[in-house]
Design an enzyme around this catalytic site. Structure first.
Site, short mmCIF file in Angstrom:
data_model
loop_
_atom_site.label_atom_id
_atom_site.label_comp_id
_atom_site.label_asym_id
_atom_site.label_seq_id
_atom_site.Cartn_x
_atom_site.Cartn_y
_atom_site.Cartn_z
CG ASP A 1 -2.05 0.99 1.11
OD1 ASP A 1 -3.20 0.55 1.05
OD2 ASP A 1 -1.77 2.21 1.08
N GLY B 1 -15.58 2.96 3.70
CA GLY B 1 -14.30 3.63 3.48
C GLY B 1 -13.58 3.19 2.22
CD GLN B 2 -14.84 -0.35 -2.73
OE1 GLN B 2 -16.00 -0.55 -2.38
NE2 GLN B 2 -14.26 -0.98 -3.75
CG HIS C 1 -8.52 -2.86 -2.36
ND1 HIS C 1 -9.44 -2.20 -3.16
CD2 HIS C 1 -8.43 -2.13 -1.23
CE1 HIS C 1 -9.87 -1.13 -2.52
NE2 HIS C 1 -9.28 -1.06 -1.34
CG HIS D 1 -7.00 -2.94 3.18
ND1 HIS D 1 -6.26 -1.77 3.02
CD2 HIS D 1 -8.19 -2.70 2.58
CE1 HIS D 1 -6.99 -0.89 2.35
NE2 HIS D 1 -8.16 -1.42 2.08
P1 5GP Z 1 -9.73 1.50 0.29
O1 5GP Z 1 -9.87 2.75 1.09
O2 5GP Z 1 -10.35 1.62 -1.10
O3 5GP Z 1 -10.19 0.26 1.01
O4 5GP Z 1 -8.18 1.26 0.10
C1 5GP Z 1 -7.46 1.80 -0.96
C2 5GP Z 1 -6.01 1.68 -0.59
O5 5GP Z 1 -5.23 1.91 -1.75
C3 5GP Z 1 -5.57 2.72 0.45
O6 5GP Z 1 -5.03 2.07 1.61
C4 5GP Z 1 -4.54 3.56 -0.28
O7 5GP Z 1 -3.46 3.95 0.54
C5 5GP Z 1 -4.09 2.64 -1.42
N1 5GP Z 1 -3.65 3.33 -2.62
C6 5GP Z 1 -4.26 4.40 -3.19
N2 5GP Z 1 -3.60 4.76 -4.30
C7 5GP Z 1 -2.57 3.88 -4.44
C8 5GP Z 1 -1.53 3.74 -5.41
O8 5GP Z 1 -1.43 4.48 -6.39
N3 5GP Z 1 -0.65 2.73 -5.23
C9 5GP Z 1 -0.72 1.88 -4.16
N4 5GP Z 1 0.22 0.93 -4.06
N5 5GP Z 1 -1.69 1.99 -3.22
C10 5GP Z 1 -2.60 2.96 -3.37
#
Ligand code: 5GP
Ligand code: ZN
Length: 116
Positions: A32, A95-96, A102, A104
């Site tokens: 991440d 919080g997506q 994905h 975590h």
């Molecule tokens: P969500 O909030 O959708 O469950 O998680 C998205 C995750 O993607 C976040 O933890 C964020 O830090 C990560 N993320 C966002 N943009 C990028 C990116 O460009 N590259 C990587 N490796 N992670 C990302």
């Protein structure tokens, strides 16, 4: 299969760089970019699925495989004994932020419960 505006499809296609730590026929895993814990990996399917709401019955095994890969990575990064958390966020209240599912994998510190 891929979605043209999807950040994680771009990582899959190597259009955007990421530190990819695992790959097989069905998933990739990478660091991440804004880690919320000392170990913070993301496991994503190669198939674009926007949210858990779009899952079909034939993808049950795919999601199980994502969890299995997370458990193997927890061993590889030596957080299996101390403990870790896996989670899938869905839509706004969950919080997506990225609309390609994905898993975590978080560990390396004591994580708070319940989440905020
Ligand atoms: P969500 O909030 O959708 O469950 O998680 C998205 C995750 O993607 C976040 O933890 C964020 O830090 C990560 N993320 C966002 N943009 C990028 C990116 O460009 N590259 C990587 N490796 N992670 C990302
Ligand atoms: Zn995608």
């Amino acid at each position: 299969m891929e979605h043209p505006d999807c950040l994680f499809c771009k990582i899959l296609n190597k259009e955007i760089p990421a530190n990819i730590i695992y790959e097989d026929d069905f998933v990739i895993a990478f660091d991440d970019i804004y880690p919320k814990a000392p170990i913070h990996k993301l496991i994503i399917p190669k198939k674009h699925i926007a949210t858990l709401n779009e899952l079909s019955p034939k993808e049950e095994t795919l999601v199980g495989h994502m969890v299995y890969v997370a458990a193997q990575l927890a061993k590889k990064f030596e957080i299996n004994e101390s403990g870790y958390r896996t989670l899938l966020n869905c839509n706004q209240d969950g919080g997506q932020m990225v609309f390609h599912i994905h898993l975590h994998l978080l560990g390396g510190r004591s994580l708070l419960w319940p989440p905020g």
